[in-house]
Design a protein around this motif. Sequence first.
Motif, PDB file in Angstrom:
ATOM      1  N   ARG A 116       1.004  -1.358  -0.027  1.00  0.00           N
ATOM      2  CA  ARG A 116      -0.086   0.222   0.223  1.00  0.00           C
ATOM      3  C   ARG A 116       1.013   1.301  -0.197  1.00  0.00           C
ATOM      4  N   MET A 117       0.993   1.686  -1.135  1.00  0.00           N
ATOM      5  CA  MET A 117       2.101   2.964  -1.322  1.00  0.00           C
ATOM      6  C   MET A 117       1.371   4.366  -1.472  1.00  0.00           C
ATOM      7  N   PHE A 118       1.918   5.183  -0.783  1.00  0.00           N
ATOM      8  CA  PHE A 118       1.615   6.705  -1.010  1.00  0.00           C
ATOM      9  C   PHE A 118       2.641   7.549  -1.492  1.00  0.00           C
ATOM     10  N   ASP A 119       2.133   8.137  -2.638  1.00  0.00           N
ATOM     11  CA  ASP A 119       3.101   9.068  -3.393  1.00  0.00           C
ATOM     12  C   ASP A 119       2.734  10.504  -3.067  1.00  0.00           C
ATOM     13  N   VAL A 120       3.756  11.032  -2.524  1.00  0.00           N
ATOM     14  CA  VAL A 120       3.717  12.411  -2.081  1.00  0.00           C
ATOM     15  C   VAL A 120       4.481  13.528  -2.953  1.00  0.00           C
ATOM     16  N   GLY A 121       4.353  14.710  -3.143  1.00  0.00           N
ATOM     17  CA  GLY A 121       4.791  15.672  -3.717  1.00  0.00           C
ATOM     18  C   GLY A 121       5.985  16.390  -2.741  1.00  0.00           C
ATOM     19  N   GLY A 122       7.175  16.363  -3.476  1.00  0.00           N
ATOM     20  CA  GLY A 122       8.507  16.719  -2.555  1.00  0.00           C
ATOM     21  C   GLY A 122       8.777  18.152  -2.623  1.00  0.00           C
ATOM     22  N   GLN A 123       7.696  19.108  -3.455  1.00  0.00           N
ATOM     23  CA  GLN A 123       7.910  20.335  -3.292  1.00  0.00           C
ATOM     24  C   GLN A 123       7.570  21.024  -2.116  1.00  0.00           C
ATOM     25  N   ARG A 124       8.531  21.976  -1.808  1.00  0.00           N
ATOM     26  CA  ARG A 124       7.975  22.752  -0.504  1.00  0.00           C
ATOM     27  C   ARG A 124       6.719  23.023  -0.179  1.00  0.00           C
ATOM     28  N   SER A 125       5.805  23.304  -1.016  1.00  0.00           N
ATOM     29  CA  SER A 125       4.531  23.803  -0.865  1.00  0.00           C
ATOM     30  C   SER A 125       3.711  22.415  -0.886  1.00  0.00           C
ATOM     31  N   GLU A 126       4.285  21.109  -1.069  1.00  0.00           N
ATOM     32  CA  GLU A 126       3.549  19.978  -0.790  1.00  0.00           C
ATOM     33  C   GLU A 126       3.825  19.315   0.463  1.00  0.00           C
ATOM     34  N   ARG A 127       4.768  19.611   1.204  1.00  0.00           N
ATOM     35  CA  ARG A 127       5.289  19.041   2.228  1.00  0.00           C
ATOM     36  C   ARG A 127       4.394  18.919   3.459  1.00  0.00           C
TER      37      ARG A 127
END
Length: 242
Positions: A51-62
């Motif tokens: 079960r994988m969660f992909d998240v944004g690495g940009q500052r605005s996403e963290r």
Amino acid sequence: MPAVCLGSYLSDLERLVTPGYVPTEQDVLRSRVKTTGIIETQFSFKDLNFRMFDVGGQRSERKKWIHCFEGVTCIIFIAALSAYDMVLVEDDEVNRMHESLHLFNSICNHRYFATTSIVLFLNKKDVFLEKIKKAHLSICFPDYDAPQASCASRRLGWGGRVGVKGRVCGGDTRPCLPPGPNTYEDAGNYIKLQFLELNMRRDVKEIYSHMTCATDTENVKFVFDAVTDIIIKENLKDCGLF
């Protein structure tokens, strides 16, 4: 689209514009979509359910995800080897490699992930292989080609320490790396050690590092082997055998 991906498409343009064109696996792997928010994917590999969660690495996403993952089996952290001479889109005064090291440090040693093992993918090794021939690693790490550097000067701009092998600086029990030649192997290992050295809880936390590229289909196997190792160790700990 990154130049390396665009170049691969342009070099194969005749095939891509053929009527009835169907993308190949490599075509899909070379495409890129910016991750925003949290994207969940579930899949099975060798009888193990992921079960994988992909998240944004940009500052605005963290800020959207850093608090969501307490208790996960492992974290997959992806950093671009080729970013050592690039700056952020959000801030053209900040080196991308320094930013990756800052982010890795904050995640690796975060209280939510105190004992959570990390799979570290150092990505874009194919781009790095070509770039390192033209742009010296000292662009990002000034001490890389300074053999007489003092302890003070070996503290880098991103606030970390250099390496895990070599001489010990005066007044510090943490060793520094000597400079190395500007080759793919030496420069790549030097970058890898910058990340590994940031792990402040080596006694309870593993980092599984792997140099890779986006089209490497063996990445899933590497993650599977790492997760299997993590689960086995956790089971042994629960039994008091590790």
